[in-house]
Motif scaffolding. Structure first.
Motif, PDB file in Angstrom:
ATOM      1  N   VAL A  56       2.512   0.453   4.715  1.00 20.02           N
ATOM      2  CA  VAL A  56       2.886   1.536   3.801  1.00 20.02           C
ATOM      3  C   VAL A  56       4.028   1.100   2.894  1.00 20.02           C
ATOM      4  O   VAL A  56       3.979   1.299   1.676  1.00 20.02           O
ATOM      5  CB  VAL A  56       3.263   2.813   4.581  1.00 20.02           C
ATOM      6  N   MET A  57       5.033   0.477   3.452  1.00 23.59           N
ATOM      7  CA  MET A  57       6.208   0.120   2.653  1.00 23.59           C
ATOM      8  C   MET A  57       5.909  -1.001   1.661  1.00 23.59           C
ATOM      9  O   MET A  57       6.267  -0.927   0.487  1.00 23.59           O
ATOM     10  CB  MET A  57       7.362  -0.268   3.563  1.00 23.59           C
ATOM     11  N   VAL A  58       5.256  -2.061   2.083  1.00 24.98           N
ATOM     12  CA  VAL A  58       5.050  -3.225   1.230  1.00 24.98           C
ATOM     13  C   VAL A  58       3.863  -3.017   0.290  1.00 24.98           C
ATOM     14  O   VAL A  58       3.985  -3.149  -0.932  1.00 24.98           O
ATOM     15  CB  VAL A  58       4.856  -4.490   2.094  1.00 24.98           C
ATOM     16  N   TYR A  59       2.721  -2.681   0.832  1.00 27.46           N
ATOM     17  CA  TYR A  59       1.509  -2.589   0.023  1.00 27.46           C
ATOM     18  C   TYR A  59       1.600  -1.453  -0.982  1.00 27.46           C
ATOM     19  O   TYR A  59       1.386  -1.651  -2.177  1.00 27.46           O
ATOM     20  CB  TYR A  59       0.298  -2.413   0.941  1.00 27.46           C
ATOM     21  N   LEU A  60       1.904  -0.262  -0.502  1.00 26.11           N
ATOM     22  CA  LEU A  60       1.962   0.862  -1.430  1.00 26.11           C
ATOM     23  C   LEU A  60       3.128   0.736  -2.394  1.00 26.11           C
ATOM     24  O   LEU A  60       3.021   1.125  -3.555  1.00 26.11           O
ATOM     25  CB  LEU A  60       2.053   2.178  -0.667  1.00 26.11           C
ATOM     26  N   GLY A  61       4.237   0.180  -1.958  1.00 26.22           N
ATOM     27  CA  GLY A  61       5.359  -0.024  -2.866  1.00 26.22           C
ATOM     28  C   GLY A  61       4.988  -0.949  -4.005  1.00 26.22           C
ATOM     29  O   GLY A  61       5.277  -0.667  -5.177  1.00 26.22           O
ATOM     30  N   GLY A  62       4.330  -2.037  -3.696  1.00 30.40           N
ATOM     31  CA  GLY A  62       3.906  -2.976  -4.734  1.00 30.40           C
ATOM     32  C   GLY A  62       2.853  -2.395  -5.646  1.00 30.40           C
ATOM     33  O   GLY A  62       2.899  -2.563  -6.870  1.00 30.40           O
TER      34      GLY A  62
END
Length: 91
Positions: A56-62
């Motif tokens: 959630v943090m890495v993929y969606l943030g990017g």
């Protein structure tokens, strides 16, 4: 529990269809968020909470950062005939 997992699978497929069937970033980002959150919910149901949080943090943030840079002032809507035909063709 099996009904919940089947519901998550259905929501994941619908989210992926929403991403694939619309060229406008205003609408595919909604499908992307739904598919990612549902996929992470499936991982949580399997007991892998940390991996789910990282996704959630890495993929969606990017991806949401890419969304901000690709905004279109005149988006196509899901009710347009080209988008409806493309979605039915994928489905």
């Amino acid at each position: 529990m099996i009904e919940f997992v089947l519901f998550l699978g259905l929501c994941f497929i619908l989210g992926g269809l929403a991403v694939a069937s619309n060229p406008s970033p205003y609408y595919w980002v909604l499908g992307l968020v739904v598919a990612a959150v549902v996929g992470c919910g499936r991982l949580v149901s399997l007991g892998v909470c940390f991996v789910s949080l990282v996704i959630v943090m890495v993929y969606l943030g990017g991806m949401l950062e890419v969304f901000v840079y690709s905004l279109d002032p005149y988006p196509e809507e899901w009710a347009d005939w080209g988008v409806v035909g493309y979605g039915l063709g994928i489905g």
